[in-house]
Motif scaffolding. Structure first.
Motif, PDB file in Angstrom:
ATOM      1  N   ASP A 188      32.600  32.899   7.340  1.00  0.00           N
ATOM      2  CA  ASP A 188      33.493  32.788   8.492  1.00  0.00           C
ATOM      3  C   ASP A 188      34.800  32.106   8.121  1.00  0.00           C
ATOM      4  N   TYR A 189      34.771  31.289   7.065  1.00  0.00           N
ATOM      5  CA  TYR A 189      35.970  30.555   6.631  1.00  0.00           C
ATOM      6  C   TYR A 189      36.597  31.214   5.395  1.00  0.00           C
ATOM      7  N   GLN A 190      36.328  32.503   5.227  1.00  0.00           N
ATOM      8  CA  GLN A 190      36.957  33.295   4.171  1.00  0.00           C
ATOM      9  C   GLN A 190      37.604  34.523   4.815  1.00  0.00           C
ATOM     10  N   THR A 191      38.733  34.950   4.271  1.00  0.00           N
ATOM     11  CA  THR A 191      39.277  36.236   4.678  1.00  0.00           C
ATOM     12  C   THR A 191      38.406  37.339   4.083  1.00  0.00           C
ATOM     13  N   VAL A 192      38.448  38.526   4.680  1.00  0.00           N
ATOM     14  CA  VAL A 192      37.613  39.625   4.176  1.00  0.00           C
ATOM     15  C   VAL A 192      38.116  40.134   2.829  1.00  0.00           C
ATOM     16  N   TYR A 193      39.334  39.738   2.452  1.00  0.00           N
ATOM     17  CA  TYR A 193      39.896  40.186   1.175  1.00  0.00           C
ATOM     18  C   TYR A 193      39.982  39.055   0.154  1.00  0.00           C
ATOM     19  N   ALA A 194      39.344  37.927   0.406  1.00  0.00           N
ATOM     20  CA  ALA A 194      39.369  36.799  -0.530  1.00  0.00           C
ATOM     21  C   ALA A 194      38.670  37.182  -1.826  1.00  0.00           C
ATOM     22  N   ARG A 195      39.311  36.889  -2.961  1.00  0.00           N
ATOM     23  CA  ARG A 195      38.689  37.290  -4.230  1.00  0.00           C
ATOM     24  C   ARG A 195      38.994  36.358  -5.396  1.00  0.00           C
ATOM     25  N   VAL A 196      39.992  35.467  -5.278  1.00  0.00           N
ATOM     26  CA  VAL A 196      40.367  34.597  -6.398  1.00  0.00           C
ATOM     27  C   VAL A 196      40.001  33.157  -6.041  1.00  0.00           C
ATOM     28  N   ASN A 197      38.947  32.625  -6.652  1.00  0.00           N
ATOM     29  CA  ASN A 197      38.486  31.283  -6.324  1.00  0.00           C
ATOM     30  C   ASN A 197      39.541  30.224  -6.628  1.00  0.00           C
ATOM     31  N   GLY A 198      39.664  29.225  -5.714  1.00  0.00           N
ATOM     32  CA  GLY A 198      40.559  28.125  -6.045  1.00  0.00           C
ATOM     33  C   GLY A 198      41.069  27.295  -4.892  1.00  0.00           C
ATOM     34  N   SER A 199      40.878  27.717  -3.648  1.00  0.00           N
ATOM     35  CA  SER A 199      41.482  27.008  -2.520  1.00  0.00           C
ATOM     36  C   SER A 199      40.582  25.910  -1.979  1.00  0.00           C
ATOM     37  N   ALA A 200      41.239  24.823  -1.492  1.00  0.00           N
ATOM     38  CA  ALA A 200      40.550  23.762  -0.775  1.00  0.00           C
ATOM     39  C   ALA A 200      40.605  23.995   0.728  1.00  0.00           C
ATOM     40  N   ALA A 201      41.287  25.046   1.149  1.00  0.00           N
ATOM     41  CA  ALA A 201      41.366  25.403   2.569  1.00  0.00           C
ATOM     42  C   ALA A 201      41.690  26.887   2.653  1.00  0.00           C
ATOM     43  N   ALA A 202      41.334  27.502   3.771  1.00  0.00           N
ATOM     44  CA  ALA A 202      41.560  28.938   3.935  1.00  0.00           C
ATOM     45  C   ALA A 202      42.992  29.220   4.377  1.00  0.00           C
ATOM     46  N   PRO A 203      43.552  30.354   3.943  1.00  0.00           N
ATOM     47  CA  PRO A 203      44.823  30.832   4.506  1.00  0.00           C
ATOM     48  C   PRO A 203      44.513  31.465   5.862  1.00  0.00           C
ATOM     49  N   THR A 204      44.500  30.648   6.907  1.00  0.00           N
ATOM     50  CA  THR A 204      43.817  30.998   8.152  1.00  0.00           C
ATOM     51  C   THR A 204      44.455  32.138   8.933  1.00  0.00           C
ATOM     52  N   ALA A 205      45.726  32.439   8.706  1.00  0.00           N
ATOM     53  CA  ALA A 205      46.329  33.568   9.421  1.00  0.00           C
ATOM     54  C   ALA A 205      45.644  34.882   9.065  1.00  0.00           C
ATOM     55  N   GLY A 206      45.007  34.937   7.896  1.00  0.00           N
ATOM     56  CA  GLY A 206      44.328  36.162   7.472  1.00  0.00           C
ATOM     57  C   GLY A 206      42.910  36.300   7.977  1.00  0.00           C
ATOM     58  N   LEU A 207      42.383  35.266   8.625  1.00  0.00           N
ATOM     59  CA  LEU A 207      40.993  35.319   9.080  1.00  0.00           C
ATOM     60  C   LEU A 207      40.771  36.373  10.160  1.00  0.00           C
ATOM     61  N   HIS A 208      41.840  36.830  10.816  1.00  0.00           N
ATOM     62  CA  HIS A 208      41.706  37.765  11.932  1.00  0.00           C
ATOM     63  C   HIS A 208      41.548  39.216  11.488  1.00  0.00           C
TER      64      HIS A 208
END
Length: 352
Positions: free
Chosen positions: A164-184
């Motif tokens: 739920d705290y990942q975008t559906v296109y997340a693929r490169v590990n490394g963030s301490a927080a989600a780029p939340t505008a993409g969660l939709h």
């Protein structure tokens, strides 16, 4: 410019504790950048407001389960460690709570049978620690077993599903927080946009907590941003240049994409392949060069993020939009509703 100019009152009940059941069912406020006029719908309405030839740029960073709970050996005292940035090898820059008792040289233990241990090598700026971790096996697997998703402190409910705290296109590990505008976004919505002729492009910026920290200085200009690592691929840079040349719009999905693209323009003077660290701080008076629109969430009062959006729209327009969102009971922050800001053709204009 006073930080207090970017403050606003928010009903705490509007802070979203979880995403909508379907990602694209969240509400969408649409602002005409030139006039400040507002429209209201849902995120699944996004195709109505985009045109063939536009390019959406998305951040494909993936959030790591960066929150670790452990203890000091022999003390039994619990310690919380948040991984912020990989320095080299097994050395990470971290936040530690409680920090006062965790001195240089301190060893920390995590998991059963000391599956993971860490030694504090140094105490650096703002009290953060450099910790060298020791473990057997594969780091990602150890972290997946022992780590927790680093949700912001205003989200107090337990996350039912890590994805739920990942975008559906997340693929490169490394963030301490989600780029939340993409969660939709859903895969289906992205496919629908591509089918109508909207280009989808990607870059990577690993989000650090500095982005979300409140601006504490009284004068906006005195605030210093923490740096974050980005990669802008050649194909994305080329797509952006072509979109601009054809007279279409580049829409950044989120403030992290905005930071990356505007950083490259300031650094290189043109949109080209690039990677590196950025500490760019965007606030009113900044001249945008890279983007023509932005999809974003509703941000915390007095944050650098609301200042960034104010630089794009003008302060009065964005503060009016936030008041409207509050009055209309929009949901705020990471799991909240979204906003699209761009220039739109008026009735009677050429739509070719």
């Amino acid at each position: 410019m006073k930080t207090s100019e970017f403050d606003y009152q928010l009903d705490p009940a509007l802070i979203a504790q979880h995403p909508t059941d379907r990602r694209e069912d969240c509400r969408l406020m649409v602002m005409d950048r030139s006039t400040g006029a507002l429209d209201h719908g849902h995120f699944y309405d996004l195709p109505r407001f985009l045109e063939p030839g536009d390019t959406l740029v998305l951040n494909d960073t993936r959030v790591i389960p960066a929150r670790l709970f452990g203890h000091r050996p022999g003390k039994g005292e619990k310690v919380e460690v948040l991984l912020l940035r990989n320095r080299e090898g097994s050395v990470w820059e971290c936040l530690v709570k409680p920090g006062k008792k965790v001195k240089e040289g301190q060893v920390l233990e995590f998991g059963e049978d000391q599956e993971l241990t860490g030694k504090v090598l140094d105490i650096i700026e703002e009290g953060q620690r450099l910790i060298e971790f020791h473990y057997e096996g594969i780091w990602e697997e150890v972290l997946d077993r022992l780590g927790n998703m680093p949700l912001p402190p205003y989200i107090t409910e337990k996350l039912k599903n890590k994805e739920d705290y990942q975008t559906v296109y997340a693929r490169v590990n490394g963030s301490a927080a989600a780029p939340t505008a993409g969660l939709h976004f859903t895969r289906e919505l992205l496919d629908d946009l591509a089918a109508m002729g909207v280009h989808i492009a990607y870059l990577t910026l690993h989000v650090g907590l500095g982005t979300f920290r409140p601006v504490k200085e009284e004068e906006v200009e005195d605030h210093a941003m923490h740096s974050e690592y980005y990669v802008l691929p050649k194909e994305t840079a080329e797509r952006i240049r072509q979109t601009k040349a054809e007279g279409h719009r580049v829409i950044a999905v989120g403030t992290t994409v905005t930071r990356t693209l505007e950083s490259v323009m300031k650094k290189k003077g043109e949109m080209v392949e690039d990677s590196g660290w950025t500490d760019i701080f965007i606030y009113p008076g900044f001249e945008y060069e890279a983007i023509d629109g932005i999809i974003t969430n509703f941000h915390l009062p007095k944050s650098s993020l609301i200042m960034m959006i104010a630089a794009f729209t003008g302060k009065d327009k964005i503060m009016n939009a936030y008041k409207t969102a509050n009055d209309m009971r929009y949901r705020f922050f990471s799991f909240g509703d979204a906003m699209l800001i761009a220039n739109f053709k008026q009735d009677g204009e050429d739509h070719d």
